[in-house]
Structures are given as structure tokens and as C-alpha cells.
Design a protein around this motif. Sequence first.
Motif, PDB file in Angstrom:
ATOM      1  N   GLU A   7       0.966  -1.259  -0.048  1.00  0.00           N
ATOM      2  CA  GLU A   7      -0.118   0.068  -0.017  1.00  0.00           C
ATOM      3  C   GLU A   7       0.834   1.336   0.030  1.00  0.00           C
ATOM      4  O   GLU A   7       2.058   1.495   0.685  1.00  0.00           O
ATOM      5  N   GLY A   8       0.629   2.381  -1.059  1.00  0.00           N
ATOM      6  CA  GLY A   8       1.496   3.394  -1.110  1.00  0.00           C
ATOM      7  C   GLY A   8       2.520   3.152  -1.776  1.00  0.00           C
ATOM      8  O   GLY A   8       3.350   4.525  -1.992  1.00  0.00           O
ATOM      9  N   ARG A   9       3.014   2.093  -2.266  1.00  0.00           N
ATOM     10  CA  ARG A   9       4.367   2.236  -3.123  1.00  0.00           C
ATOM     11  C   ARG A   9       3.969   2.377  -4.412  1.00  0.00           C
ATOM     12  O   ARG A   9       2.881   2.286  -4.881  1.00  0.00           O
ATOM     13  N   LYS A  10       5.189   2.727  -5.237  1.00  0.00           N
ATOM     14  CA  LYS A  10       5.018   3.271  -6.580  1.00  0.00           C
ATOM     15  C   LYS A  10       6.077   2.542  -7.399  1.00  0.00           C
ATOM     16  O   LYS A  10       7.322   2.627  -7.205  1.00  0.00           O
ATOM     17  N   LEU A  28       1.634  -6.574  -8.140  1.00  0.00           N
ATOM     18  CA  LEU A  28       2.021  -5.439  -7.229  1.00  0.00           C
ATOM     19  C   LEU A  28       0.813  -4.574  -7.209  1.00  0.00           C
ATOM     20  O   LEU A  28       0.293  -3.970  -5.994  1.00  0.00           O
ATOM     21  N   ALA A  29      -0.283  -4.479  -8.093  1.00  0.00           N
ATOM     22  CA  ALA A  29      -1.343  -3.482  -7.880  1.00  0.00           C
ATOM     23  C   ALA A  29      -2.376  -4.123  -7.125  1.00  0.00           C
ATOM     24  O   ALA A  29      -2.878  -3.548  -6.328  1.00  0.00           O
ATOM     25  N   ARG A  30      -2.720  -5.490  -7.119  1.00  0.00           N
ATOM     26  CA  ARG A  30      -3.493  -6.269  -6.040  1.00  0.00           C
ATOM     27  C   ARG A  30      -2.960  -6.151  -4.829  1.00  0.00           C
ATOM     28  O   ARG A  30      -3.657  -5.982  -3.729  1.00  0.00           O
ATOM     29  N   SER A  31      -1.573  -5.938  -4.721  1.00  0.00           N
ATOM     30  CA  SER A  31      -1.050  -5.646  -3.295  1.00  0.00           C
ATOM     31  C   SER A  31      -0.670  -4.199  -2.921  1.00  0.00           C
ATOM     32  O   SER A  31      -0.386  -3.881  -1.752  1.00  0.00           O
ATOM     33  N   GLY A  32      -1.480  -3.194  -3.653  1.00  0.00           N
ATOM     34  CA  GLY A  32      -1.748  -1.940  -3.287  1.00  0.00           C
ATOM     35  C   GLY A  32      -0.668  -1.056  -3.891  1.00  0.00           C
ATOM     36  O   GLY A  32      -0.959   0.466  -3.539  1.00  0.00           O
ATOM     37  N   GLY A  85       5.699   9.433  -6.953  1.00  0.00           N
ATOM     38  CA  GLY A  85       6.719   8.868  -6.217  1.00  0.00           C
ATOM     39  C   GLY A  85       7.454   7.663  -6.923  1.00  0.00           C
ATOM     40  O   GLY A  85       6.908   7.311  -8.194  1.00  0.00           O
ATOM     41  N   TYR A  86       8.304   7.084  -6.645  1.00  0.00           N
ATOM     42  CA  TYR A  86       8.983   5.844  -7.407  1.00  0.00           C
ATOM     43  C   TYR A  86       9.893   5.205  -6.086  1.00  0.00           C
ATOM     44  O   TYR A  86      10.796   5.395  -5.827  1.00  0.00           O
ATOM     45  N   ASP A  87       9.281   4.027  -5.767  1.00  0.00           N
ATOM     46  CA  ASP A  87      10.273   3.189  -4.724  1.00  0.00           C
ATOM     47  C   ASP A  87      10.344   1.671  -5.172  1.00  0.00           C
ATOM     48  O   ASP A  87      10.857   0.858  -4.538  1.00  0.00           O
ATOM     49  N   ILE A  88       9.788   1.119  -6.513  1.00  0.00           N
ATOM     50  CA  ILE A  88      10.047  -0.345  -6.687  1.00  0.00           C
ATOM     51  C   ILE A  88      10.539  -0.160  -8.148  1.00  0.00           C
ATOM     52  O   ILE A  88       9.616   0.410  -9.001  1.00  0.00           O
ATOM     53  N   LEU A  89      11.497  -0.860  -8.735  1.00  0.00           N
ATOM     54  CA  LEU A  89      11.854  -1.385 -10.072  1.00  0.00           C
ATOM     55  C   LEU A  89      11.831  -2.809 -10.081  1.00  0.00           C
ATOM     56  O   LEU A  89      12.376  -3.437  -9.443  1.00  0.00           O
ATOM     57  N   PHE A 245       6.733 -10.316  -2.513  1.00  0.00           N
ATOM     58  CA  PHE A 245       7.374 -10.625  -1.513  1.00  0.00           C
ATOM     59  C   PHE A 245       8.793  -9.944  -1.341  1.00  0.00           C
ATOM     60  O   PHE A 245       9.140  -9.285  -0.307  1.00  0.00           O
ATOM     61  N   LEU A 246       9.711  -9.731  -2.353  1.00  0.00           N
ATOM     62  CA  LEU A 246      10.873  -9.167  -2.298  1.00  0.00           C
ATOM     63  C   LEU A 246      10.930  -7.505  -2.007  1.00  0.00           C
ATOM     64  O   LEU A 246      11.671  -6.870  -1.811  1.00  0.00           O
ATOM     65  N   CYS A 247       9.653  -7.102  -2.861  1.00  0.00           N
ATOM     66  CA  CYS A 247       9.174  -5.741  -2.590  1.00  0.00           C
ATOM     67  C   CYS A 247       8.698  -5.391  -1.318  1.00  0.00           C
ATOM     68  O   CYS A 247       8.775  -4.235  -0.919  1.00  0.00           O
ATOM     69  N   SER A 248       8.105  -6.292  -0.428  1.00  0.00           N
ATOM     70  CA  SER A 248       7.523  -6.041   0.675  1.00  0.00           C
ATOM     71  C   SER A 248       8.255  -5.696   1.852  1.00  0.00           C
ATOM     72  O   SER A 248       9.544  -6.055   1.893  1.00  0.00           O
TER      73      SER A 248
END
Length: 267
Positions: A7-10, A28-32, A85-89, A245-248
Motif C-alpha cells: 500500500e502506497g508504493r510506486k 503489485l497492483a493487487r498488493s496496493g 513517487g518511485y520506490d519499486i523497480l 514478497f521481495l518488494c514488501s
Amino acid sequence: MSAKSLEGRKALVTGGARGIGAAIAQALARSGAAVMIGDILDGVGRDTAGEIAKAGVKTGFVKLDVTDDAQWERAVAATVETLGGYDILINNAGIEITSLVSEIKAEDARRMCDVNIVGTVLGMKHAFRAMRPGGPAGKGGAVVNIASVAATIAFPSIAVYSGTKSAVDRMTRVAAMEAGKLGFGVRVNCIYPGLIPTDMGLQLANDIVSIGLAADVNAAVGSVVEQTPLGRLAEVSDIADAAVFLCSNDARFITGIGLPVDGGMGM
């Protein structure tokens, strides 16, 4: 892991128009997370973004050839502007050109190196610049590079592809060390997917038949299943769940690893 663990990640997903990339974007979208699709496939990419948007997720599409430094700059700027914002690639874009070593063409080898190696390192470069303190996003984040089980096994007809995916693994580990030592607040990991019946995976099976390494596609696929302890091909959802998982925050103390999602094929 909670249903909305991101939630809240980009996120920016390269090669996100179809296949593994699209599955990861959707997960990713389903996870928020809000999700930007980056791809050279304009129409398909926009359609994928449109499908994600139907669920009320903030999303967008940006044309991105991962081998082009300037296009990376524009894609990251568009991600920050569109998503806030941007915090996941997810560094997923890649190509595979099947060939026996005795028959490889120099231009094919260079193309795979350009997309799979140069494209991946440029993605990390621009992610670090955006996510580190003082960058336009500046809140740290997570990078997940998509390698391959081919980086861990000797599979005939994909020598150069295997080499490029081994390079992705090595670059992941060096980048994770740099990001940590320099205080960027960015974790960097990679995934080794097993063979998946996507367009790329099925093309490989057909290519193996055409160069005489299997009698037919069923035999080619069967040989992979035979080498896999869990007894099946990978599914895109297997890879997507690992990426989430690895992004969370559940992976908050994990960086610099290669995670096999291959049913045990590469053990």
C-alpha cells in the motif's frame, strides 16, 4: 503477507506489457502499489495498464527501450510525475535468441547483452539516482531484477542468454553492496524463474526442436519437467508472488540474493 502489503508504493515494471512483466505488474497492483508499465510494445502496454486501472489502481504506460539511457531518464521522470513517487523497480525486460554455440551470430549475442545486461544496469542506475536521498523520489526502495534458472544450469542452445542472466545475478549483488554502503536505502535482489509457457518460453521449446535437440515440442517441455523436482513448469503467478514478497516489508532485511523460483530445477 497482507493482501495490501505494498500500500502506497510506486512501481515501474519493464517489459510489463505481457508475460511475466504483466503478471508482476498485476500482482503489485493487487498488493496496493501504483504501477507504471514500461515497454517497447506501445499498444499492448497501454492495454495492460488499462486493465490494471479498471481496479481503481493509479497506473500509466511509458514507452521504454531499456538499452537507451535517455529513455530511462524520461521513464523515471514520468513514473515520479504520474504516480507521485518511485520506490519499486522490476527490471524484467529481456530477450532470448536460441542458438548452438557453433552457430551463434555476433549480432544476436550483442543484442542479448545490450538488452539483458546493459538494460538491467541502466535500470539500476536510474533507480538509485531517483530513490536515494536527494533524488526526485528520495525515499529508498526495492529493485528486483529478473534473471533465469539458465544462470544456474547448463542448458544447451542458450549459452549467451545464460551468460547474460549470470551477469544479472552478479550485478545484483554488487549493486546491493553499493546501495547499502552508500546509504541509498535501496534493497536489490534477483529472481531465477524456471521455464514458463509464455511466448518466450514456448519459442524456446520450438527452437530446441528446430535445431534437433528434441523430437517435438512435447518432448522439449517434457525434458524440462523431468529435470524439475516439483514436476511442472513455472507459472507467471509463481514469479509474481516472489517479486511482491521481495518488494514488501516482509523482505526488509533481504538484499543481494538470487531467489530460485524454479521448482528445484537449478538446485
